[in-house]
Design an enzyme around this catalytic site. Structure first.
Site, PDB file in Angstrom:
ATOM      1  N   TYR A  32     -47.693  75.174  14.256  1.00  0.00           N
ATOM      2  CA  TYR A  32     -46.513  74.482  14.797  1.00  0.00           C
ATOM      3  C   TYR A  32     -45.436  74.434  13.719  1.00  0.00           C
ATOM      4  O   TYR A  32     -44.981  73.381  13.290  1.00  0.00           O
ATOM      5  CB  TYR A  32     -46.864  73.081  15.321  1.00  0.00           C
ATOM      6  CG  TYR A  32     -45.965  72.681  16.470  1.00  0.00           C
ATOM      7  CD1 TYR A  32     -46.039  73.356  17.681  1.00  0.00           C
ATOM      8  CD2 TYR A  32     -45.025  71.675  16.338  1.00  0.00           C
ATOM      9  CE1 TYR A  32     -45.210  73.026  18.733  1.00  0.00           C
ATOM     10  CE2 TYR A  32     -44.180  71.334  17.388  1.00  0.00           C
ATOM     11  CZ  TYR A  32     -44.282  72.023  18.577  1.00  0.00           C
ATOM     12  OH  TYR A  32     -43.448  71.698  19.611  1.00  0.00           O
ATOM     13  N   HIS A  37     -43.053  74.724   6.442  1.00  0.00           N
ATOM     14  CA  HIS A  37     -43.971  75.871   6.417  1.00  0.00           C
ATOM     15  C   HIS A  37     -43.224  77.153   6.034  1.00  0.00           C
ATOM     16  O   HIS A  37     -43.699  77.947   5.221  1.00  0.00           O
ATOM     17  CB  HIS A  37     -44.581  76.094   7.804  1.00  0.00           C
ATOM     18  CG  HIS A  37     -45.416  74.963   8.319  1.00  0.00           C
ATOM     19  ND1 HIS A  37     -45.062  74.237   9.421  1.00  0.00           N
ATOM     20  CD2 HIS A  37     -46.589  74.440   7.882  1.00  0.00           C
ATOM     21  CE1 HIS A  37     -45.985  73.327   9.662  1.00  0.00           C
ATOM     22  NE2 HIS A  37     -46.917  73.416   8.737  1.00  0.00           N
ATOM     23  N   GLY A 146     -47.403  72.387  -0.075  1.00  0.00           N
ATOM     24  CA  GLY A 146     -46.203  71.563  -0.103  1.00  0.00           C
ATOM     25  C   GLY A 146     -46.448  70.264  -0.854  1.00  0.00           C
ATOM     26  O   GLY A 146     -47.522  69.663  -0.746  1.00  0.00           O
ATOM     27  N   GLN A 147     -45.441  69.829  -1.589  1.00  0.00           N
ATOM     28  CA  GLN A 147     -45.508  68.531  -2.286  1.00  0.00           C
ATOM     29  C   GLN A 147     -45.613  67.382  -1.279  1.00  0.00           C
ATOM     30  O   GLN A 147     -46.089  66.302  -1.598  1.00  0.00           O
ATOM     31  CB  GLN A 147     -44.260  68.366  -3.169  1.00  0.00           C
ATOM     32  CG  GLN A 147     -44.119  67.030  -3.876  1.00  0.00           C
ATOM     33  CD  GLN A 147     -45.254  66.746  -4.857  1.00  0.00           C
ATOM     34  OE1 GLN A 147     -45.915  67.672  -5.346  1.00  0.00           O
ATOM     35  NE2 GLN A 147     -45.498  65.467  -5.134  1.00  0.00           N
ATOM     36  N   ASP A 149     -47.762  66.956   0.910  1.00  0.00           N
ATOM     37  CA  ASP A 149     -49.161  66.523   0.861  1.00  0.00           C
ATOM     38  C   ASP A 149     -49.586  66.485  -0.607  1.00  0.00           C
ATOM     39  O   ASP A 149     -50.366  67.315  -1.072  1.00  0.00           O
ATOM     40  CB  ASP A 149     -50.038  67.471   1.678  1.00  0.00           C
ATOM     41  CG  ASP A 149     -49.689  67.442   3.153  1.00  0.00           C
ATOM     42  OD1 ASP A 149     -50.341  66.719   3.905  1.00  0.00           O
ATOM     43  OD2 ASP A 149     -48.715  68.119   3.551  1.00  0.00           O
ATOM     44  N   ARG A 186     -46.149  66.634  13.111  1.00  0.00           N
ATOM     45  CA  ARG A 186     -46.395  65.386  13.847  1.00  0.00           C
ATOM     46  C   ARG A 186     -45.099  64.691  14.281  1.00  0.00           C
ATOM     47  O   ARG A 186     -45.144  63.800  15.128  1.00  0.00           O
ATOM     48  CB  ARG A 186     -47.256  64.439  13.012  1.00  0.00           C
ATOM     49  CG  ARG A 186     -48.693  64.934  12.872  1.00  0.00           C
ATOM     50  CD  ARG A 186     -49.526  64.005  12.015  1.00  0.00           C
ATOM     51  NE  ARG A 186     -50.952  64.260  12.139  1.00  0.00           N
ATOM     52  CZ  ARG A 186     -51.664  65.051  11.356  1.00  0.00           C
ATOM     53  NH1 ARG A 186     -51.066  65.715  10.368  1.00  0.00           N
ATOM     54  NH2 ARG A 186     -52.961  65.211  11.543  1.00  0.00           N
TER      55      ARG A 186
HETATM   56  P1  AMP Z   1     -49.774  71.430   7.714  1.00  0.00           P
HETATM   57  O1  AMP Z   1     -49.564  72.509   8.735  1.00  0.00           O
HETATM   58  O2  AMP Z   1     -49.108  70.144   8.050  1.00  0.00           O
HETATM   59  O3  AMP Z   1     -51.226  71.282   7.328  1.00  0.00           O
HETATM   60  O4  AMP Z   1     -49.028  71.925   6.390  1.00  0.00           O
HETATM   61  C1  AMP Z   1     -49.298  73.202   5.824  1.00  0.00           C
HETATM   62  C2  AMP Z   1     -48.665  73.292   4.463  1.00  0.00           C
HETATM   63  O5  AMP Z   1     -47.266  73.071   4.596  1.00  0.00           O
HETATM   64  C3  AMP Z   1     -49.197  72.223   3.491  1.00  0.00           C
HETATM   65  O6  AMP Z   1     -49.309  72.786   2.180  1.00  0.00           O
HETATM   66  C4  AMP Z   1     -48.126  71.189   3.531  1.00  0.00           C
HETATM   67  O7  AMP Z   1     -48.036  70.436   2.332  1.00  0.00           O
HETATM   68  C5  AMP Z   1     -46.872  72.037   3.720  1.00  0.00           C
HETATM   69  N1  AMP Z   1     -45.813  71.234   4.320  1.00  0.00           N
HETATM   70  C6  AMP Z   1     -45.889  70.466   5.423  1.00  0.00           C
HETATM   71  N2  AMP Z   1     -44.714  69.827   5.634  1.00  0.00           N
HETATM   72  C7  AMP Z   1     -43.887  70.201   4.624  1.00  0.00           C
HETATM   73  C8  AMP Z   1     -42.539  69.894   4.263  1.00  0.00           C
HETATM   74  N3  AMP Z   1     -41.802  69.056   4.994  1.00  0.00           N
HETATM   75  N4  AMP Z   1     -42.029  70.467   3.160  1.00  0.00           N
HETATM   76  C9  AMP Z   1     -42.763  71.316   2.399  1.00  0.00           C
HETATM   77  N5  AMP Z   1     -44.036  71.658   2.685  1.00  0.00           N
HETATM   78  C10 AMP Z   1     -44.594  71.114   3.774  1.00  0.00           C
END
Ligand code: AMP
Length: 281
Positions: A32, A37, A146-147, A149, A186
């Site tokens: 998503y 991302h 990403g920072q 997380d 989310r």
């Molecule tokens: P997720 O799909 O939410 O598990 O995120 C996948 C990767 O994208 C993880 O390394 C997250 O830290 C990074 N990520 C999610 N949201 C952001 C954002 N707003 N800025 C930078 N990186 C992000």
């Protein structure tokens, strides 16, 4: 762009690349896609010869009461966005591929996986079990996180260091909407009114930054400045804590770089955000 669903296919595609000495970059995601991302994919594209994006909605990464089936998904759109960023391989395994029958191995990273998101009242330490499992499947030269997380990034860095895993870890800045809200899949759950309230998280972080910039050092006072913003919006945090940027231990004073981490439920969305205070972000 090639789309694959099994580890065997993925490794077959990567074998000739690896033996030709090409640099392989991995961006692990739950799909998503948003600009957060895409920023990781762009960074991987500019650093690496081969870019792999994994897309796996990991059951382990959901908080108690959070609905795995309701997590937003749109694999076709994700594939188009990844292709437009020049991604070479989209790896979208099924749950049984990642956790086959009999899967029994867990990785814990002492002191880091049991706190904040890993606390039993939040998502629990299993949350990181998922993260650490998926990222190992592609055996990349570089992996991008990403920072946003921050705890996940720390866990991965420590894991790689402790187990001498030959991968370079790159942590990229949090991408925000123009009003400050950190991008998150989310956020799709938020109604317009909830989205307005969700802004309290980034405002809280900014208030803490302002407190530190004006000389406040005591953790309780810095946290109180942030807490005021949450209270004003009627947002009750799951946690709002100042922690060491290296081992997540609680800190009493902001001396050098310190992590301020916040998590809160707004409507159906469980949101997290953070800032590094007292140092360079
Ligand atoms: P997720 O799909 O939410 O598990 O995120 C996948 C990767 O994208 C993880 O390394 C997250 O830290 C990074 N990520 C999610 N949201 C952001 C954002 N707003 N800025 C930078 N990186 C992000």
């Amino acid at each position: 762009m090639r789309s694959v669903r099994t580890v065997v296919e993925l490794r077959e595609l990567l074998r000739p690349e690896r033996s030709a000495g090409r640099r392989i970059g991995l961006v692990p995601t739950m799909g998503y896609f948003h600009d957060g991302h895409l920023s990781l994919m762009r960074r991987a594209r500019s650093d690496c010869d081969v870019v792999v994006v994994s897309l796996f909605v990991n059951p382990a990464q959901f908080a108690a009461g959070e609905d795995l089936d309701a997590y937003p998904r749109d694999e076709r759109r994700d594939a188009e966005l990844a292709e437009a960023e020049g991604v070479d391989i989209l790896f979208a395994p099924a749950v049984e591929e990642v956790y086959p029958d009999g899967f029994a191995t867990a990785v814990t990273v002492g002191g880091l996986t049991e706190t904040l998101e890993g606390d039993a009242a939040q998502r629990g330490a299993e949350h990181f079990r998922g993260v650490t499992t998926v990222f190992n499947m592609a055996e990349p030269d570089v992996a991008y996180f990403g920072q946003k997380d921050a705890q996940q990034a720390l866990v991965i860095r420590r894991l790689v260091r402790d187990l001498d895993i030959p991968v370079q870890i790159e942590v990229c800045p949090t991408i925000r909407d123009s009003d400050g809200l950190a991008l998150s899949s989310r956020n799709a759950y938020l109604s317009p009114e909830e989205r307005e309230r969700a802004l309290a998280l980034s405002r809280a972080l900014r208030a803490a930054e302002a407190a530190v910039a004006s000389g406040t050092r005591e953790a309780a006072a810095v946290v109180a400045a942030a807490r005021d913003e949450l209270d004003r919006a009627g947002v009750e945090p799951d946690y709002l804590q100042l922690r060491s940027v290296t081992d997540l231990s609680p800190v009493e004073r902001v001396n050098g770089s310190t992590l301020l981490a916040v998590a809160a439920r707004v409507g159906r969305a469980r949101l997290i955000d953070n800032a590094i205070l007292g140092g360079d972000q």
